[in-house]
Design an enzyme around this catalytic site. Structure first.
Site: not given
Ligand code: NAP
Length: 292
Positions: A11, A100-101, A124
């Site tokens: 993305q 990442t958050d 993850y």
């Protein structure tokens, strides 16, 4: 500027490939030309490209599947970025890495700042946090840009899923108790390019500013508010089967891996350091939906 972009079919990578050529020569690679499950193989790739900037948009992002493949998530999200940082240090190249958050546990009731202590839950999230640490353990001009709730016009993401659900179901139920900062990948790619273009004496400029920055759509929303806005902006409402959008609890949608209940990000540090800020999440969504 010679840029090595890794992960150009993801993305974010797709949008970076679009945004970066105005800065210089871009070499863009993705799997299988580069394989992050074999971290040491990346040394030869970096040597071959001889870049002044490496931008890493590769990640193992299958949050639930990671629970079954922890070794792969760790190799792709942690060991490989560490190797890239080492190679950047050798060449005095700038390294841009995304995180990442989900490094946060989601228990805070306000947007997270870079000073908040990560407490990742699930494979993850843990592998991404390990990646941040592996990158920053190396003394190089590395920026770790943490983003949140990323979406784009392609691949698998919440915006495209909501549009599909509205076409396939009479009722769509969305969690109203889970908060984040929706971020359009194109705007994240463009602000990355603007940040690189705005520097003068680099890599020293980035060496002095190395560290973690939050960079996401401004503000926060629940998933339900986000879905409401997506549907409001849908230009093809005549295709809907949906008659009702209903708020639900995140607990109604059990998943293999845990997700934070709040992972909204405060992006003031990036704005103060680089003089740039992403627009409000609703504005980003409006721009994306106007693409049709
Ligand atoms: N998506 C989100 O909601 C979100 C939220 C917060 C932060 N982030 C972070 O933002 C960054 C960009 O995410 P994204 O959504 O753009 O990811 P994405 O769409 O899943 O793209 C990841 C890219 O990594 C590649 N890749 C995966 N495993 C690989 C391997 N072993 N070797 C080489 N390439 C491999 C993929 O290749 P294939 O095309 O072959 O799969 C893909 O091009 C990541 O760091 C992610 O952790 C994402």
């Amino acid at each position: 500027m010679r840029i090595l972009l890794l992960g150009n079919s993801g993305q974010l990578g797709w949008e970076l490939q679009r945004a970066l050529p105005c800065l210089g020569e871009v070499t863009a690679l993705d799997y299988p030309e580069v394989d992050f499950s074999q971290p040491d193989s990346l040394r030869g790739v970096v040597a071959w490209a001889d870049p002044s900037v490496v931008i890493n948009a590769v990640a193992y992002t299958a949050v639930d599947r990671a629970e079954q493949e922890p070794w792969l998530a760790q190799a792709v999200n942690a060991t490989a970025p560490g190797v890239l940082a080492q190679e950047c240090a050798v060449r005095k190249a700038v390294f841009i890495h995304y995180s990442t958050d989900y490094v946060f546990d989601g228990l805070k009731d306000a947007p997270y700042t870079e000073d908040d202590q990560p407490h990742p839950r699930g494979v993850y999230s843990q592998s991404k946090w390990a990646g941040e640490q592996a990158v920053l353990a190396v003394d190089c001009a590395a920026l770790v840009l943490r983003t949140s709730w990323l979406y784009s016009c392609r691949r698998d993401n919440f915006v495209l899923k909501v549009l599909q659900w509205a076409r396939k179901n009479p009722m769509v139920r969305i969690a109203a108790d889970q908060y984040g900062s929706p971020t359009w990948a194109r705007l994240l790619a463009e602000i990355t390019a603007q940040m690189l273009a705005g520097s003068t004496a680099w890599p020293d400029y980035f060496q002095q500013r190395r560290g973690i920055y939050h960079l996401a759509g401004e503000g926060s929303a629940s998933r339900y508010e986000w879905a409401e806005e997506i549907l409001k902006l849908d230009p093809r409402k005549e295709e809907w089967l949906m008659q009702q959008l209903q708020p639900a609890a995140a607990a109604d949608f059990p998943a293999t891996a845990p997700r934070p209940m709040n992972s909204a990000l405060n992006c003031d540090r990036f704005a103060k350091t680089f003089g740039l800020r992403l627009p409000a999440w609703r504005e980003g969504l409006k721009l994306m939906m106007a693409q049709g």
